[in-house]
Design an enzyme around this catalytic site. Structure first.
Site, PDB file in Angstrom:
ATOM      1  N   GLY A   9       0.851  -1.188   0.000  1.00 16.43           N
ATOM      2  CA  GLY A   9       0.000   0.000   0.000  1.00 16.43           C
ATOM      3  C   GLY A   9       0.882   1.231   0.000  1.00 16.43           C
ATOM      4  N   GLY A  13       3.727   8.557   1.356  1.00 15.85           N
ATOM      5  CA  GLY A  13       4.498   8.930   2.542  1.00 15.85           C
ATOM      6  C   GLY A  13       5.806   8.162   2.628  1.00 15.85           C
ATOM      7  N   MET A  35      -4.113   3.790  -2.789  1.00 16.99           N
ATOM      8  CA  MET A  35      -5.541   3.742  -2.473  1.00 16.99           C
ATOM      9  C   MET A  35      -6.104   5.136  -2.310  1.00 16.99           C
ATOM     10  SD  MET A  35      -5.685   0.743   0.419  1.00 16.99           S
ATOM     11  CE  MET A  35      -3.977   0.761   0.952  1.00 16.99           C
ATOM     12  N   CYS A 100     -11.037   1.733   9.467  1.00 19.02           N
ATOM     13  CA  CYS A 100     -10.426   1.814   8.127  1.00 19.02           C
ATOM     14  C   CYS A 100      -9.433   0.668   7.922  1.00 19.02           C
ATOM     15  CB  CYS A 100      -9.732   3.163   7.958  1.00 19.02           C
ATOM     16  SG  CYS A 100      -8.898   3.346   6.359  1.00 19.02           S
ATOM     17  N   GLY A 124       3.070   0.336   5.595  1.00 19.17           N
ATOM     18  CA  GLY A 124       4.109   1.037   6.359  1.00 19.17           C
ATOM     19  C   GLY A 124       3.764   1.214   7.821  1.00 19.17           C
ATOM     20  N   CYS A 199      -7.853  10.437   8.139  1.00 14.67           N
ATOM     21  CA  CYS A 199      -7.468  10.616   6.740  1.00 14.67           C
ATOM     22  C   CYS A 199      -8.397  11.531   5.961  1.00 14.67           C
ATOM     23  CB  CYS A 199      -7.302   9.269   6.038  1.00 14.67           C
ATOM     24  SG  CYS A 199      -8.756   8.223   6.063  1.00 14.67           S
TER      25      CYS A 199
END
Length: 364
Positions: A9, A13, A35, A100, A124, A199
């Site tokens: 994913g 970042g 995503m 989430c 991550g 988010c």
């Protein structure tokens, strides 16, 4: 032997970028997947998904891996955001990042990745996963080595099937080491600021965001004794223990101590406030939690000392579990806990192993 295919994913970042880099160095076949989970206001100053996608593509290019983008906005709205609004409307304070992870990052994303032919997925997150040394075939979620970054709290609703397919390569690194690796590899986002907040809200004013979806319902702000001290904008905009934004000063008789939200009377639409951080109404001996999820599938033992967190940024607090059943659990602490908040998650640990937890329904 076939090289395992890992889909990472990639968020744009530094953490997910170094995750992809480490896996490539370890010999995995790596693909990045970006995503997009929110698109209501993708053009405003607080929503950065366009820049994040540019950064993710730049990293994939630098690492020489393929990257795809997928839009999970509908799944996110249906599975996470609807619950978020429902909980706030009911006067509770949910943690949408936990939902989430359970519903999007390790369900929708995992399903999508498997459909792309992946053997494993990776993110991550700062956490670890391992096979239980005492029980073959059972997976455990562990805290990360970097205690200040550990994210096992947000991952406690993952199940055996999800953990068996997941890698967390950053679990053994400190955040400063991750940034250093990114710098040495020449990744363009090595110094990129960590995203904070939920988010879909980012760093925008929270109450302003909620007002779009949940209109104001003003009412009285009172002390536990019934004295009127101010007006609130709507109970859903406040959380237990909140100090900022109450717009009431100190009072002479209490030496100007700050006010805190201590309770909500939903029936009367009243916000109960108290003065002083250590007011008795802000202290609890324990809590009740429902919607339980235990990672191993087994309930924790009663009469056994564990540790638990009632919010993310909190040291582990020694506790015992009693009255555990499939629906609800009582957790009692050795020391009083501050501002135990319905809607937040209570997460239970045994040493550095995350056992799971539940949604707080009330204080004891």
């Amino acid at each position: 032997m076939k090289t395992p295919h890992v889909i990472v994913g990639l968020s744009g970042g530094v953490d997910s970028s170094v995750t992809a880099m480490l896996l490539k160095q370890q010999g995995y076949q790596v693909t990045g997947l970006f995503m997009k989970n929110w698109e209501d206001d993708d053009n405003d100053e607080y929503c950065s998904s366009k820049q994040d996608l540019i950064d993710a593509v730049s990293v994939a290019d630098r690492l020489g891996i393929e990257i795809e983008a997928v839009n999970f906005s509908k799944e996110y709205k249906d599975r996470v955001f609807a619950n978020f609004l429902e909980e706030y409307q009911a006067g509770r304070t949910p943690n949408p990042d936990i939902l989430c992870n359970a519903e999007i990052k390790f369900k929708a994303f995992l399903d999508h990745a498997m459909g792309m032919g992946a053997d494993l997925i990776a993110t991550g997150h700062y956490a670890k996963v391992r096979e239980n040394p005492l029980q073959a075939g059972q997976y455990q979620l562990l805290k990360a080595d970097d205690g200040s970054k550990d994210q096992s709290y947000f991952l406690h609703r993952l199940n055996q099937a999800q953990l068996s397919k997941t890698l967390f390569p950053l679990g053994s690194y400190l955040k400063r080491e991750v940034r250093e690796m990114a710098r040495e590899a020449g990744l363009a986002n090595a110094e990129k600021k960590d995203s904070t907040g939920i988010c879909f809200i980012g760093e925008r004013p929270f109450q302003e965001f909620l007002q779009r979806y949940l209109p104001r319902q003003p009412g009285d702000m009172k002390t536990p004794e019934g004295k009127l001290v101010g007006q609130h904008e709507g109970l859903m905009y406040y959380t237990l223990g909140q100090r900022q934004g109450l717009k009431i000063g100190g009072s002479r008789e209490s030496n100007g101590e700050p006010w805190f939200v201590a309770a909500k009377d939903m029936a009367k639409n009243e916000l109960i406030v108290v003065q002083g951080h250590d007011h008795p109404l802000l202290q609890s001996d324990g809590l009740k939690a429902g919607q339980l999820h235990w990672i191993s599938g087994e309930e924790p033992k009663t009469n056994w000392v564990y540790a638990a967190k009632t919010r993310y940024r909190q040291p582990d607090a020694p506790c015992e579990i009693d009255a555990v059943d499939t629906q609800e659990v009582d957790i009692r602490f050795g020391q009083k806990q501050w501002a135990v908040t319905p809607g937040q998650s209570a997460v239970v640990y045994e040493s550095n192993v995350c056992l799971g937890g539940g949604i707080i329904t009330g204080a004891l």
